[in-house]
Structures are given as C-alpha cells and as structure tokens.
Design a protein around this motif. Structure first.
Motif, short mmCIF file in Angstrom:
data_model
loop_
_atom_site.label_atom_id
_atom_site.label_comp_id
_atom_site.label_asym_id
_atom_site.label_seq_id
_atom_site.Cartn_x
_atom_site.Cartn_y
_atom_site.Cartn_z
N LEU A 65 0.86 -1.19 0.00
CA LEU A 65 0.00 0.00 0.00
C LEU A 65 0.90 1.24 0.00
CD1 LEU A 65 -2.99 0.90 0.26
CD2 LEU A 65 -2.57 1.15 2.69
N PRO A 66 0.78 2.10 -1.01
CA PRO A 66 1.68 3.27 -1.06
C PRO A 66 1.58 4.11 0.23
CG PRO A 66 0.46 3.06 -3.11
CD PRO A 66 -0.13 2.06 -2.17
N GLY A 67 2.74 4.54 0.72
CA GLY A 67 2.77 5.41 1.89
C GLY A 67 2.69 4.68 3.21
N PRO A 115 -13.11 -2.43 -3.58
CA PRO A 115 -12.81 -1.35 -2.63
C PRO A 115 -11.31 -1.26 -2.29
CG PRO A 115 -14.67 -2.67 -1.88
CD PRO A 115 -14.13 -3.35 -3.09
N ALA A 116 -10.64 -2.40 -2.26
CA ALA A 116 -9.20 -2.37 -1.92
C ALA A 116 -8.42 -1.63 -3.02
CB ALA A 116 -8.68 -3.79 -1.77
N TRP A 117 -8.83 -1.83 -4.26
CA TRP A 117 -8.18 -1.12 -5.38
C TRP A 117 -8.42 0.39 -5.24
CZ3 TRP A 117 -4.85 -0.12 -8.93
CH2 TRP A 117 -5.13 0.75 -9.98
N ASP A 135 0.50 6.47 -15.24
CA ASP A 135 -0.85 6.74 -14.77
C ASP A 135 -1.44 5.41 -14.28
OD1 ASP A 135 -3.37 7.46 -14.24
OD2 ASP A 135 -3.83 8.34 -16.20
N ALA A 136 -1.49 5.27 -12.96
CA ALA A 136 -1.95 4.01 -12.38
C ALA A 136 -3.38 3.69 -12.78
CB ALA A 136 -1.82 4.08 -10.86
N ARG A 137 -4.17 4.72 -13.04
CA ARG A 137 -5.59 4.50 -13.39
C ARG A 137 -5.75 3.72 -14.70
NH1 ARG A 137 -9.57 7.15 -10.70
NH2 ARG A 137 -8.80 8.51 -9.06
N LEU A 143 -5.43 -5.89 -9.13
CA LEU A 143 -5.51 -7.01 -8.17
C LEU A 143 -4.79 -6.59 -6.89
CD1 LEU A 143 -4.74 -10.19 -10.29
CD2 LEU A 143 -6.83 -9.75 -9.00
N VAL A 144 -5.51 -6.57 -5.78
CA VAL A 144 -4.93 -6.12 -4.52
C VAL A 144 -5.16 -7.20 -3.45
CG1 VAL A 144 -4.94 -4.30 -2.78
CG2 VAL A 144 -5.44 -3.73 -5.16
#
Lengths: 264, 359
Positions: A65-67, A115-117, A135-137, A143-144
């Motif tokens: 998870l970033p950050g 929701p996790a994405w 661009d991550a979008r 898949l998370v």
C-alpha cells in the motif's frame, strides 16, 4: 534387476505422467473455484526469448500500500501468528542477534477492481513523491491482496464473490520496519510470491498474444538508464490494455486461461 | 577358469589385472636384484598363465590391460560425460524451441515418449557395447528428458510445484543405475532422493519447498536414511554403490549439523538459539568422531576422510567463535596451524598403528 530395470523405469515414467494428468483433470473438473475477467494490466505477457516458443502471461498484483510503513496494514502481528509465525520468539531473539522467521505457505485473497483497489489508488495519488510518471488508473494492476489464511475454504466463505476474489497459494513471510515511536521495530507480513504466477496460454488461444508479441519484438527497446534508481522498467507495459483474459481457478487453486479477447 | 573365481564386475576384473601388472613389475625388479630367480620353464608358465588371464578378462569385461589403455579410458569417460551434458542441453533447448508450435495433445505424447525412447536406445547401446559409455550418455539424456517431461507438463497446466516429482526422477535414475551399474545415475538418484525428502518435510510442516536451505534439519532425515540404505539396499555385483550411499548420507548429515551448530536460529527447536547451537555442536562432534572410528575400523577410507574433514571444520568453527574477537590474528593462525599439525601427527600415528596390526 538387469532385465527388469528398464521396464520398471518406463513404468515410473508412465505412472508419474498419469498421476500428474489425474491431478490436472481434477483441477479442471466441476465448477471453477473462481472465474475472473482480467486485462493486460493484471496479466501482461511474460518475458520471452527466441529459445522458447511457449506463451505465458504473468499474474501481476500490487505489492504494498503506497505510503504505508508496512506492506499491508491488515497483515499485522496477529495475522502472522494465525499463520503459524512465532512472533514472540522472534522478538526475543532479535534483541540478542538478528533472528529470521522462515516464510510459510498460505493462501492469499486477491481482490479485483474492488474497494481495496480504490483505497490503493487513493493512497497512490496522495503520495506526491515516488511515482514514476505512470498513470496508475490506466496501467496498474487492479488485483490487490486483502487477506491471507491457511484454509482456502474458510477464505472463500469470507469472500464469496468468485468473479472478483481469487484465492491463490503463495509464500508469505515476516518483515520488520523501524517504524514505531523511538525507532521501535514493527513486525508486518509480506506476500513474497504467488506459487503459480506464470500462466500458460494454449496454442489454440494464443494467436492474438503471438501477434502482439511479434509486434512488440519489432519495437526497439530503449537503452537502460543506468542512473535511474529502482528496478528495471518492465518489458512492453501497454496502456491502455490491448486484450482481456478469462482466467479460471480449479478445485486445486491452479489457474488456466479459458479465453483471450482483443480490447477495442 | 580358476583365476576368474569371485570376479563378477568390471571393477573386480580391473583390480585383478592391476595386481598382475604390479606382480610382473615387482618380480622383474626382484630378479634384477638377485633376490629370486625363476628358471625358464617357470617363467614361461607364469607368463602364459598371466597372459591368458589378462586376455580373458579383457574379452569379458573390457578392462584396461596397459597404462596407455587406462589413460585412454579416462579420456573416454571425460568425453562421454561432456557428450551427455551437451546432448541433454540439446534435448532441453530443442523442446523449448518447438513445444509452443504443438497442440497440447501432441505436447503430452512427445513429453512422455522422449524418456521412453531414450531408455530403449540405452538398452540397445548396452547390448552392443560392454563398456557402457554410450549407454551412460543415453541414460543421462533419459533422465533429463524425464525431468523436462514433468516440468513442462507442470508449466503447461499451471501445476503448483510438488516434491513428488523429485521422487519420480530419483526412482527413474536409480532403476537405470542398478540395471546398468552406472554410478553417475546413482548419484543423480541420491540427489533427487535428498531433495524429495527435505521438500516433503517442508510440505508436512507448512513451509516452502526450498526449506532445506533455511531449515537444515529437513536434511537430517535424508542423511540418516541414506546411511541406513548403505547397509540394507542389496547391491550384489555393484560393490561401489553402498559407498555412494554412505558418503553422500554422511556429507548431508554433517553439513546440516554444521550449519545448525553455528547458526542456531535456523532450527525448528523451540529453544534459545545458543542452546540449540551447543546441542548440535555436541552431536556434530560425536557423529564426525564416530565416522572416523567406524571408517578406520571397517577400512572405509572415504567415510574416514569425510569424518576427519568435518571434525576439523567443527573444531575450527569453535576456535573462531572463542578466540577470533580477542586474540591477535598472528596468534590465532599460529594456534590453528599448530592444531592442524597435531591432527596430522595423530592421524599418522593411527595409520602406523594400522600398519603394525596388518604386519
């Protein structure tokens, strides 16, 4: 033995092949354990060489998870202990010397475009630094990982949506971060790798991928920037994705490609 | 013939031919010094008897009857090993180069047939050539084809890796090794068995397959089982096979003990790592010492050598732990050097005691 040896050796070959094929048939039989329509974002083509003519796609999932100080905030000490990690002993030993916990086999739940994405994307966009301009979008895998456990049946009961949640065997480990107050060591779980991450595409479904592969091979690869920090840039990441794949998992939690379709 | 009594393998025959050659050289030297003098009739009978013996053994077992032949044999063995490796690589790359062009059904047939064809070719080669050089090459190719078979099958159907494949490869290589008396294939079978059992221990305990690299205790069971197999697996006509089990079992066992005795946190045991290390140090010294004693008593030179090597390793590791931090480097290495000389003297004494007993 002189006469029987070669015959018995041939029997070993036939029995081993039969056992493997019975396992495959068992996995393919009945209702799939999960069936998800993924795109090139989640299943890019695996790196290839001229020496191999097999076609594979590689399961891509978000690694952290970033950050976050730890890889996944939900993968905490309690979760590690539920998987059999002896965290108390590790803490005792780390005070004296560097102790290590051996990774373990477990099942990971990968949620697709849920929701996790959304949370992952939000965290990524909140992170001002560290993004590589992608661009991550439109290009990142959706898949998370959302949970991990030892019993795949229990995980399926908790996450019943078979078209969104994959339950895959994986190797998980424990890592530490000097993240707490006063440099306190924080223990967190890590998903090291998924056991079957390269998925074979049969010849009769691989025509589209073979054509894309040939087209990619014709594009000259930019020289590697030695000054650029971090891992090498993945080969031929395409945004937007060019194809979608119907991926199924069987009763043994082993995947197979059921369909490959071009995207407009 | 009388001189062939008790000779059942090529190794037996080669030993006999070597003895005859050494006897002839020694007799010539004794005659030159005047210690013994055979009359012409005796010399003639002796020469004819030995010539017949060597010719018969050479015809039956294809032994090396001269030093030149022995050198050529060594070259042939090296060439056959290189050939086997090259042919195996060819089979590997050939399959990967073309398998994507086949449909799944054809792939399955090709994969399962390749090792069977190699075994058939091995049998034909063994019938035509007693030295088994070509059969040995084809045996290794057969094993590689079988390894490829299960690997590619697993990749085609996205099967999770499992230890059972190593058992199948080990059984396959072992059966061919016993059928044709090929030591290289026995070594392959032993390695497969070790990997299978240590991976199986990993699966039983919920760890990854490559656990043996991180939890060396998973190697203890295969090590002990190999030592047991050395005593109980019948090896009639294959006198060197038990030696392979003994030496590989001992190396695996002592290697695992050595790692655990120095890096105790790799243990399954739920004790403090310091206690674990002490336990494995004691066990390691005991096993290495026992190997030296048993090897010396039974005349198993290789066992004695492995035991001695690990005993010295265990000892040096202890000295390093005790003294490295506070002792000046020159003194540390002086102590190690003195110790090495002491061990050498002790072993020489043991050897000379053995000579006196034999005499």
């Amino acid at each position: 033995m002189r006469r029987a040896g070669p015959i018995l050796a041939a029997v070993v070959v036939l029995v081993a092949n039969a056992v493997a094929l019975v396992g495959v048939a068992r996995n393919l039989s009945g209702r799939p354990e999960a069936e998800v329509l993924l795109t090139e974002r989640e299943l890019p083509m695996a790196p290839w060489s001229d020496e191999s003519t097999g076609t594979f796609v590689r399961l891509e999932w978000q690694r952290s998870l970033p950050g976050s100080k730890v890889e996944w905030p939900w993968f905490d000490r309690a979760k590690l202990e539920s998987l059999g990690f002896d965290c108390a002993r590790w803490e005792e030993e780390v005070r004296e010397r560097y102790g290590r916990m051996v990774p373990r086999r477990a099942y990971v739940v990968l949620e697709y475009d849920g929701p996790a994405w959304a949370r992952w994307l939000e965290a990524r966009e909140a992170e001002a630094e560290g993004t590589d301009g992608e661009d991550a979008r439109v290009s990142a895998s959706r898949l998370v990982p959302i949970d991990v456990g030892l019993d795949p049946g229990e995980l399926r009961r908790l996450y019943p949506d078979r078209s969104r949640c994959l339950i895959v065997p994986a190797i998980v480990g424990a890592g530490r971060t000097e993240g707490g107050l006063g440099g306190k060591v924080v223990l967190g779980g890590q998903i090291l790798y998924v056991l079957v991450s390269e998925i074979h595409v049969p010849k009769d479904l691989g025509a589209l991928l073979a054509a894309l592969r040939a087209a990619d091979a014709a594009v000259p690869v930019p020289p590697r920037d030695e000054g650029r920090p971090g891992p090498p840039v993945p080969q031929h990441r395409h945004a937007p994705p060019r194809y979608e794949v119907l991926l199924r998992y069987g009763v043994r939690h082993e995947p197979w490609v059921a369909e490959v379709r071009p995207l407009p | 013939m009388a001189f062939e009594a008790g000779i059942v393998t090529r190794e037996d025959a080669q030993r006999r031919v070597d003895r005859i050659r050494a006897f002839r050289e020694e007799l010539a030297e004794l005659e030159r010094l005047g210690v013994v003098a055979l009359d012409a009739g005796q010399q003639d009978r002796l020469r004819r008897f030995h010539d017949e013996a060597v010719a018969s053994l050479a015809a039956r077992f294809d032994v090396d009857s001269t030093e030149a032949e022995r050198r050529l044999s060594l070259g042939m063995r090296t060439a056959s090993l290189l050939g086997a490796i090259a042919l195996s690589a060819a089979a590997y790359f050939f399959l990967y180069r073309f398998w994507g062009s086949f449909s799944t059904g054809v792939q399955l047939v090709v994969l399962a047939t390749a090792p069977l064809v190699a075994v058939g070719a091995m049998e034909l080669a063994a019938r035509k050539e007693r030295t088994l050089y070509v059969a040995g090459i084809l045996g290794l190719v057969a094993v590689v084809c079988f390894v490829l078979d299960l690997n590619v099958l697993g990749a085609t159907f996205n099967v999770e890796p499992a230890p059972g494949a190593f058992l199948a490869w080990s059984a396959f290589a072992g059966l061919l090794a016993y059928a044709y008396g090929l030591q290289l294939l026995l070594l392959v079978a032993i390695v497969g068995f070790i990997v299978f059992l240590s991976s199986q221990v990993a699966v039983w305990t919920g760890y990854p397959l490559n656990l043996s690299l991180q939890r060396p205790e998973s190697l203890l069971l295969p090590g002990v089982l190999l030592l047991v197999m050395a005593a109980f697996v019948p090896s009639r006509g294959l006198p060197r096979f038990p030696l392979f089990y003994r030496v590989s079992g001992l190396i695996v066992l002592l290697f695992a003990l050595f790692v655990l005795s120095n890096w105790g946190w790799n243990s399954f045991l739920p004790w403090p790592w310091g206690a674990v290390e002490i336990v494995y140090q004691v066990v390691g010294f005991a096993v290495a010492g026992l190997a030296i004693a048993v090897g010396n008593r039974r005349g198993w030179r290789e066992v004695e050598t492995v035991g001695t090597a690990f005993f010295v390793l265990f000892l040096f590791a202890r000295f390093f732990d005790w003294w490295w931090d506070w002792m000046p480097r020159w003194l540390f290495f002086l102590v190690i050097g003195t110790l090495a000389v002491s061990i050498l003297l002790a072993l020489r004494r043991l050897r000379s005691t053995g000579h006196r007993v034999t005499a």
